[in-house]
Design a protein around this motif. Structure first.
Motif, PDB file in Angstrom:
ATOM      1  N   LEU A  40       0.846  -1.204   0.000  1.00 34.68           N
ATOM      2  CA  LEU A  40       0.000   0.000   0.000  1.00 34.68           C
ATOM      3  C   LEU A  40       0.875   1.246   0.000  1.00 34.68           C
ATOM      4  O   LEU A  40       1.758   1.393   0.854  1.00 34.68           O
ATOM      5  N   TYR A  41       0.605   2.140  -0.948  1.00 37.52           N
ATOM      6  CA  TYR A  41       1.234   3.460  -0.957  1.00 37.52           C
ATOM      7  C   TYR A  41       0.164   4.486  -0.613  1.00 37.52           C
ATOM      8  O   TYR A  41      -0.902   4.517  -1.229  1.00 37.52           O
ATOM      9  N   VAL A  42       0.432   5.303   0.397  1.00 34.61           N
ATOM     10  CA  VAL A  42      -0.518   6.329   0.828  1.00 34.61           C
ATOM     11  C   VAL A  42       0.017   7.694   0.416  1.00 34.61           C
ATOM     12  O   VAL A  42       1.144   8.054   0.746  1.00 34.61           O
ATOM     13  N   LEU A  43      -0.801   8.418  -0.306  1.00 38.30           N
ATOM     14  CA  LEU A  43      -0.406   9.713  -0.858  1.00 38.30           C
ATOM     15  C   LEU A  43      -1.436  10.773  -0.517  1.00 38.30           C
ATOM     16  O   LEU A  43      -2.616  10.615  -0.817  1.00 38.30           O
ATOM     17  N   THR A  44      -1.002  11.855   0.141  1.00 35.35           N
ATOM     18  CA  THR A  44      -1.850  13.033   0.241  1.00 35.35           C
ATOM     19  C   THR A  44      -1.522  13.911  -0.948  1.00 35.35           C
ATOM     20  O   THR A  44      -0.352  14.209  -1.192  1.00 35.35           O
ATOM     21  N   ASN A  45      -2.528  14.338  -1.673  1.00 36.96           N
ATOM     22  CA  ASN A  45      -2.303  15.049  -2.932  1.00 36.96           C
ATOM     23  C   ASN A  45      -3.221  16.262  -3.046  1.00 36.96           C
ATOM     24  O   ASN A  45      -4.409  16.081  -3.307  1.00 36.96           O
ATOM     25  N   PRO A  46      -2.710  17.488  -2.838  1.00 34.82           N
ATOM     26  CA  PRO A  46      -1.365  17.896  -2.475  1.00 34.82           C
ATOM     27  C   PRO A  46      -0.983  17.423  -1.065  1.00 34.82           C
ATOM     28  O   PRO A  46      -1.847  17.222  -0.222  1.00 34.82           O
ATOM     29  N   VAL A  86      -5.224   7.553  -2.152  1.00 31.38           N
ATOM     30  CA  VAL A  86      -4.961   8.969  -2.401  1.00 31.38           C
ATOM     31  C   VAL A  86      -5.923   9.802  -1.563  1.00 31.38           C
ATOM     32  O   VAL A  86      -7.143   9.717  -1.736  1.00 31.38           O
ATOM     33  N   ASP A  87      -5.371  10.577  -0.675  1.00 31.18           N
ATOM     34  CA  ASP A  87      -6.148  11.496   0.160  1.00 31.18           C
ATOM     35  C   ASP A  87      -6.156  12.857  -0.539  1.00 31.18           C
ATOM     36  O   ASP A  87      -5.138  13.558  -0.559  1.00 31.18           O
ATOM     37  N   GLU A  88      -7.307  13.218  -1.113  1.00 32.74           N
ATOM     38  CA  GLU A  88      -7.418  14.458  -1.881  1.00 32.74           C
ATOM     39  C   GLU A  88      -8.098  15.572  -1.068  1.00 32.74           C
ATOM     40  O   GLU A  88      -8.867  16.359  -1.601  1.00 32.74           O
ATOM     41  N   THR A  89      -7.747  15.665   0.185  1.00 31.44           N
ATOM     42  CA  THR A  89      -8.329  16.673   1.070  1.00 31.44           C
ATOM     43  C   THR A  89      -8.199  18.086   0.501  1.00 31.44           C
ATOM     44  O   THR A  89      -9.110  18.905   0.648  1.00 31.44           O
ATOM     45  N   TYR A  90      -7.073  18.371  -0.153  1.00 30.38           N
ATOM     46  CA  TYR A  90      -6.801  19.738  -0.619  1.00 30.38           C
ATOM     47  C   TYR A  90      -6.891  19.884  -2.136  1.00 30.38           C
ATOM     48  O   TYR A  90      -6.447  20.894  -2.675  1.00 30.38           O
ATOM     49  N   GLU A 111      -8.321  -1.111 -10.316  1.00 30.48           N
ATOM     50  CA  GLU A 111      -9.056  -1.713  -9.212  1.00 30.48           C
ATOM     51  C   GLU A 111      -8.373  -1.557  -7.860  1.00 30.48           C
ATOM     52  O   GLU A 111      -9.014  -1.733  -6.820  1.00 30.48           O
ATOM     53  N   LYS A 112      -7.097  -1.213  -7.850  1.00 36.22           N
ATOM     54  CA  LYS A 112      -6.395  -1.112  -6.568  1.00 36.22           C
ATOM     55  C   LYS A 112      -6.278   0.327  -6.062  1.00 36.22           C
ATOM     56  O   LYS A 112      -5.422   0.643  -5.248  1.00 36.22           O
ATOM     57  N   LEU A 113      -7.171   1.179  -6.523  1.00 35.83           N
ATOM     58  CA  LEU A 113      -7.134   2.590  -6.148  1.00 35.83           C
ATOM     59  C   LEU A 113      -8.324   2.952  -5.272  1.00 35.83           C
ATOM     60  O   LEU A 113      -9.454   2.537  -5.539  1.00 35.83           O
ATOM     61  N   ILE A 114      -8.068   3.727  -4.226  1.00 35.78           N
ATOM     62  CA  ILE A 114      -9.136   4.364  -3.458  1.00 35.78           C
ATOM     63  C   ILE A 114      -8.784   5.834  -3.286  1.00 35.78           C
ATOM     64  O   ILE A 114      -7.648   6.176  -2.946  1.00 35.78           O
ATOM     65  N   VAL A 115      -9.749   6.697  -3.578  1.00 38.43           N
ATOM     66  CA  VAL A 115      -9.574   8.145  -3.466  1.00 38.43           C
ATOM     67  C   VAL A 115     -10.531   8.652  -2.393  1.00 38.43           C
ATOM     68  O   VAL A 115     -11.725   8.366  -2.437  1.00 38.43           O
TER      69      VAL A 115
END
Length: 361
Positions: A149-155, A181-185, A204-208
């Motif tokens: 699992l790779y966790v990315l806040t973007n930005p 992908v955490d797209e809070t901003y 299929e392995k993506l969650i936003v």
């Protein structure tokens, strides 16, 4: 265990300094200075009696509004009590043995990964490269470490660095890892270039995951939402997230805020204009290294090794302004601080107060 704080604890400041929370200029919480959508506020006022009944257990109208906003089928939308709940549930379901996070980043990811016993690897964002994220290095690191699992806040918070949607697609296509992908901003930049939402239809392995606390300035309603291409993850989250987990005001306001185009456009223009102006003003001072940012916040480093961000924070508190001392972020030190953009008058006051600090200290 010490709780994480999202911005300043205005109530603690009220007790310590005898300030009224409404009199404090909070540059630490990263919330849209325009406040909530006027149309959403009007809807809340008109529907106050919604608090007297249970919400629709399926949240049909709310999911339809979010689906339209994201250009996805409303059946694909998952709802949570803020982004934190969705992050917790997603990590608990995926249960990676090995996870990669950027450093520095939002601390909640590591906390949730530690709960499930994951081995955590860090991709250190380089100060000398303006904390940019190199997608080639990310892909290599995932493959070398067999990351699940790779966790990315973007930005990314607090650096403001970002990956494009094409970058995220490459990570998914060239590794076997799940990507959260955490797209809070994301709304503070251009979602057409940077949002990964459209990729869930083919990966299929993506969650936003997104929320309404920052751009839509409604942290009090605790509304988060997500989409994923992983059918098993979607089914698990849909089953685990409790009936009536979204409060009535979140339901009422959420149906309206996503469709308020004028509010969204005004918010974007304000942040871009103020960010450029404030960065230019601070860079001209010479005492600070200011990093480029795709968020509504800016990370800064004090050049003088004898000065600390904590000292600046205390000086600003005397003027009823709050910034974020970033010394407790991994991969940063005691000279880093972060602030968000407020209204033009407040931003000018902050620049002047920072200038005064370095002139007198």
């Amino acid at each position: 265990m010490k709780k994480n704080r999202h911005g300043a604890d205005l109530y603690a400041l009220e007790t310590k300094y005898h300030y009224r929370p409404e009199d404090i200029r909070d540059f630490s919480s990263n919330i849209n200075p325009l406040g909530p959508s006027p149309k959403a506020m009007e809807a809340a006022a008109k529907n106050i009696r919604a608090l007297c009944r249970y919400p629709d257990p399926e949240y049909r109208k709310l999911k339809a509004a979010i689906g339209d906003y994201l250009n996805v089928d409303q059946a694909a939308v998952l709802l949570g009590s803020g982004t934190s709940q969705l992050i917790q549930e997603a990590i608990a379901f995926i249960k990676p043995a090995r996870a990669l996070i950027n450093s520095p980043c939002y601390s909640e990811y590591a906390r949730e990964l530690e709960k499930i016993g994951a081995e955590i690897f860090e991709y250190h964002l380089d100060y000398h490269k303006n904390f940019s994220i190199d997608v080639n290095e990310i892909i290599a690191r995932i493959n070398e470490e067999a990351v699940d699992l790779y966790v990315l806040t973007n930005p990314n918070n607090p650096t403001g660095s970002i990956l494009t949607r094409a970058d995220v697609a490459r990570i998914l296509d060239e590794t076997s890892a799940h990507v959260l992908v955490d797209e809070t901003y994301i709304e503070f930049t251009d979602p057409a270039i940077y949002s990964a939402v459209s990729l869930v239809k083919s990966r299929e392995k993506l969650i936003v995951i997104r929320g309404t606390s920052k751009f839509f300035a409604t942290p009090g309603i605790r509304l988060g939402y997500a989409v994923t291409g992983d059918e098993a993850l979607h089914a698990a989250l849909a089953a685990d997230l409790s009936m009536w987990g979204i409060n009535a005001m979140a339901d009422v306001m959420g149906r309206v805020m996503f469709q308020d185009v004028a509010f969204r456009e005004e918010s974007f223009r304000l942040i871009q204009r103020e960010k450029a102006k404030v960065i230019a003003a601070l860079e001209a001072k010479g005492a600070l290294k200011v990093f480029p940012s795709y968020g509504n916040f800016v990370l800064v480093k004090i050049k003088d090794k004898s000065r600390r961000a904590a000292e600046l924070r205390e000086a600003l508190l005397a003027k009823k302004m709050v910034i974020r001392d970033c010394s407790n972020f991994k991969n940063l030190d005691e000279r880093f601080f972060r602030f968000c953009l407020l209204d033009p008058e407040s931003n000018e006051a902050l620049v002047k107060a920072i200038d005064d600090f370095f002139k007198t200290s």
